[in-house]
Design an enzyme around this catalytic site. Structure first.
Site, short mmCIF file in Angstrom:
data_model
loop_
_atom_site.label_atom_id
_atom_site.label_comp_id
_atom_site.label_asym_id
_atom_site.label_seq_id
_atom_site.Cartn_x
_atom_site.Cartn_y
_atom_site.Cartn_z
N GLY A 25 0.79 -1.22 0.00
CA GLY A 25 0.00 0.00 0.00
C GLY A 25 0.82 1.27 0.00
O GLY A 25 0.31 2.34 0.35
N ASP A 132 -8.47 6.58 2.33
CA ASP A 132 -7.37 7.24 3.03
C ASP A 132 -6.73 8.31 2.15
O ASP A 132 -6.78 8.25 0.92
CB ASP A 132 -6.31 6.21 3.43
CG ASP A 132 -5.77 5.43 2.24
OD1 ASP A 132 -6.57 5.08 1.35
OD2 ASP A 132 -4.56 5.17 2.19
N ASP A 133 -6.13 9.29 2.81
CA ASP A 133 -5.33 10.33 2.14
C ASP A 133 -6.10 11.06 1.05
O ASP A 133 -5.63 11.21 -0.09
CB ASP A 133 -4.04 9.72 1.56
CG ASP A 133 -3.20 9.03 2.63
OD1 ASP A 133 -3.38 9.35 3.82
OD2 ASP A 133 -2.38 8.17 2.27
N TYR A 177 -7.96 7.41 9.82
CA TYR A 177 -7.50 6.05 10.07
C TYR A 177 -6.51 5.93 11.21
O TYR A 177 -5.94 4.86 11.44
CB TYR A 177 -6.93 5.43 8.80
CG TYR A 177 -5.80 6.22 8.15
CD1 TYR A 177 -4.49 6.17 8.64
CD2 TYR A 177 -6.04 7.00 7.02
CE1 TYR A 177 -3.48 6.87 8.04
CE2 TYR A 177 -5.03 7.72 6.41
CZ TYR A 177 -3.74 7.65 6.92
OH TYR A 177 -2.73 8.35 6.32
N ASP A 243 8.11 5.00 2.39
CA ASP A 243 7.80 5.79 1.20
C ASP A 243 7.80 7.29 1.46
O ASP A 243 7.74 8.09 0.52
CB ASP A 243 6.46 5.36 0.59
CG ASP A 243 5.30 5.41 1.56
OD1 ASP A 243 5.53 5.68 2.75
OD2 ASP A 243 4.15 5.17 1.12
N ASN A 271 2.59 -2.81 6.13
CA ASN A 271 2.84 -2.06 4.90
C ASN A 271 4.31 -1.69 4.91
O ASN A 271 4.68 -0.65 5.44
CB ASN A 271 1.95 -0.81 4.86
CG ASN A 271 2.16 0.01 3.60
OD1 ASN A 271 2.35 -0.52 2.52
ND2 ASN A 271 2.15 1.34 3.75
#
Length: 694
Positions: A25, A132-133, A177, A243, A271
């Protein structure tokens, strides 16, 4: 050791099995199909059971979520889903429509159903909707149809869940979240209350913990959010995600999540790092954690642990993972690492490691033999790239020792009771630096090149940083030749880090206040002041000290006196207002002296000095700085001030005389000012003269 919540066993939450596995993810280049297939094999071998397909940079997962997969893409997904099923891995297909979906438009809902129907036809039986995001502001049409953003998300999620026949695994990722996103907090979040009240009970909710990347996840925090959601959450764990920072990678163990959480959770999905191969430790240790039992034996006490978990030892889990990983490092038959004629993405293996036919003769260089990678090397690798909120033990020790050595450098400047301790600790620090270099070399020669290529940028960066620190400590103690790289005002690119992003960060207030090492070394403060008669002994001491340093390198060199030598030893005084002393918190550490008219001194010492040269460059400048001065700025400042003073006296030019062995001062004059080599007769062959016009 049996437990009701072991991976693959039934969990208390709804009688379903505990979800344990991996979520792809992250933002960045997705893993290849071959890497995912290999992941399924690993998960099955280690006892995990789930893979959540959610790569942010798969256009048809997120940005172009409405678009159906092409025939070629469909074939790949069918093969991937089939591979997961062959290894008893639950393939969960996630879609992220939140960037631009209009919740109240029935055509949008139909497009979402159509897309998931296509994936269901591929053989997929488990799904996830991710919100999300994304922006939390609804469009005008949705504001008319729904009382809140949460109601809009829950309505479409429930409808899709029922359309798909209420699959056994259906995951919902809320926009809020983690606890940090909840307004005003978890227990009072109207968003979470709506999700808990309205979301159908067969749908599980993803949760990252207190933060996006949570340092620790406590039992109390999970009990709190579970009471609001009216179900046990599935942890989407970003503890190994990288990331958000391309300079970091994480190879420490899964930790700071007590095994008491297991019966209170629906599952855990990690993740991990964007790079596939370095995730061996993250996934392996998660699998060990998931299999922990409430009645297990007490683990060994580990230094630095604030809490002891009787069922799970991060250190033991790490060593088990590294032991298995070492076998993979040394393997030359990895299925996804072999060269394929029809693929340009695969990395080659070093499989031609047989005996060389060439045999060196007498007096010739022996053949290079690569040292084999060891378990200690991998332990060091993990320590250096541990976790987002902490370094491993060796990394912390190196930072502590470097700080101590810098703070106590006066112990070698002036002999004291601490001198022997300083030298001993400097040698230990040097040994640790050498271990990092050995690790780099062994990793670079490991047979499995696929793992190396994922790691190379990181290990190259840490080796470079360690080399600089090693050279710095040697320069502090006079244990090695001066490092031009540390002192240069014009360093090579590898001498400074971070690029433009690093420049921005260093300009912001509070830069460094989130460093994991809480007491980083401070920058030295230097004082440049006028020379006085009382400084004569200190200048002589600095001159002799630096002369001795150069003689260590060239013991056989005899050094006839130069004009600059006579000026430094005090046999002739500097011109008025043309002498400076550099001081740090220990005391005098450098000087710059000048003669505004050097003709008389030249006539008595360097009798063959060209008169024409002295016409163009009548003034002389000389200086030295101790090795503990690693910042070129104060030296550049002294040279600049002295040249200004000489210019104000009416001089048209300045020259200096340096031995080739004095590389540091040569570097200062050439890179920190405008001095250029000039021809001057009567100089020894190892001496160079340089001048600059004023």
């Amino acid at each position: 050791m049996a437990t009701s919540t072991e991976v693959g066993k039934k969990a208390p939450s709804g009688g379903k099995r505990f979800i344990g596995g991996v979520v792809e993810g992250f933002y960045g280049r997705p893993w290849t199909m071959d890497q995912r297939t290999e992941l399924f094999k690993r998960e099955q071998k280690w006892g995990l059971n789930t893979y959540l397909y959610a790569p942010k940079d798969d256009y048809k997962h997120r940005m172009y979520w409405r678009d159906l997969y092409s025939v070629e893409e469909a074939e790949q997904l069918v093969a991937l889903i089939s591979a997961a099923q062959q290894h008893n891995i639950d393939f969960v297909y996630a879609i992220s429509p939140g960037l631009d979906i209009t919740f109240s438009n029935c055509k949008e809902v139909a497009a979402l159903k159509r897309k998931l129907d296509q994936v269901r036809d591929f053989g997929c039986n488990s799904f996830s909707l991710l919100f999300d995001d994304i922006e939390t502001e609804m469009c005008p049409a949705d504001k008319q149809a729904f009382s809140s953003f949460a109601h809009a998300q829950v309505a479409i999620t429930n409808e899709v869940f029922q359309h798909l026949g209420e699959p056994n695994t259906f995951l919902f990722c809320p926009t809020d979240y983690c606890a940090a996103f909840c307004t005003p907090n978890v227990s009072q979040s109207s968003y979470l209350h709506t999700v808990g009240d309205e979301l159908l009970p067969g749908i599980d909710v993803l949760w990252t913990g207190p933060k996006v990347v949570s340092h620790k996840i406590s039992v109390e925090s999970i009990e709190e959010v579970s009471s609001i959601l009216k179900r046990a959450p599935v942890i989407w764990d970003n503890i190994h995600a990288n990331d958000y920072d391309p300079q970091r990678i994480f190879m420490g163990p899964y930790k700071d999540r007590p095994t008491e959480l297991i019966p209170r959770l629906r599952g855990v999905l990690t993740n991990p790092n964007c790079e596939y191969y370095p995730n061996f430790v993250a996934i392996h240790t998660l699998a060990t954690w998931c299999k922990a039992s409430a009645d297990g034996a007490t683990k060994d006490v580990e230094m630095g642990d604030e809490e002891q978990d009787p069922c799970y030892s991060p250190h033991k889990a790490l060593m088990l993972a590294l032991t298995d990983w070492l076998e993979e490092f040394l393997s030359t038959d990895q299925p996804t690492a072999c060269v394929k004629k029809d693929s340009s993405d695969e990395e080659p293996m070093q499989t031609d490691l047989g005996e060389h036919s060439y045999v060196p003769g007498p007096g010739e260089n022996p053949l290079y033999t690569a040292e084999p990678l060891t378990l200690d090397d991998l332990k060091l690798l993990s320590d250096l790239f541990y976790l987002p909120y902490e370094y491993g033990r060796t990394a912390k020790t190196m930072l502590h020792e470097l700080n101590w050595l810098k703070s106590h450098s006066h112990a070698v400047a002036v002999k004291s009771d601490q001198t022997a301790e300083w030298c001993s600790r400097a040698q230990q620090f040097d040994d640790m630096c050498e271990a990092v270099v050995r690790m780099f070399n062994r990793l670079s020669n490991a047979p499995n090149r696929s793992i190396l290529y994922d790691l190379y940028n990181y290990i190259c960066d840490i080796k470079s940083g360690v080399n600089l620190a090693q050279a710095y400590v040697k320069s502090l103690g006079g244990l090695g030749k001066p490092s031009a790289q540390l002192m240069s005002a014009d360093p090579e690119p590898w001498g400074f880090r971070g690029g433009l992003s690093g420049e921005f960060q260093r300009m912001l207030p509070g830069h460094g206040n989130r460093d994991l090492y809480k007491h980083p070394p401070k920058t030295s403060v230097y004082c440049i002041r006028p020379y006085c008669a009382e400084d004569k002994m200190d200048v002589q001491r600095i001159f002799i000290k630096m002369q001795q340093e150069r003689q260590i390198e060239e013991a056989s060199m005899t050094e006839p006196p130069l004009i600059s030598d006579i000026l430094s030893t005090g046999e002739i005084p500097p011109s008025p207002q043309c002498a400076l002393v550099l001081e740090d918190d220990i005391g005098p550490c450098g000087y710059m002296l000048a003669l505004t008219d050097a003709k008389a001194a030249a006539a008595s010492i360097q009798k063959d000095t060209s008169g024409r040269v002295l016409e163009d460059f009548p003034s002389l400048i000389t200086g030295q700085v101790l090795l503990r001065v690693t910042d070129p700025s104060p030296v550049k400042g002294m040279i600049g001030q002295l040249l200004s003073s000489i210019r104000s006296c009416g001089s048209r030019g300045v020259f200096c005389m340096l031995r080739h062995s004095d590389r540091r001062m040569l570097d200062f004059y050439t890179k920190s000012s405008s001095f250029q080599p000039i021809k001057m007769g009567g100089l020894p062959p190892d001496v160079i003269a340089m001048g600059t016009s004023l």
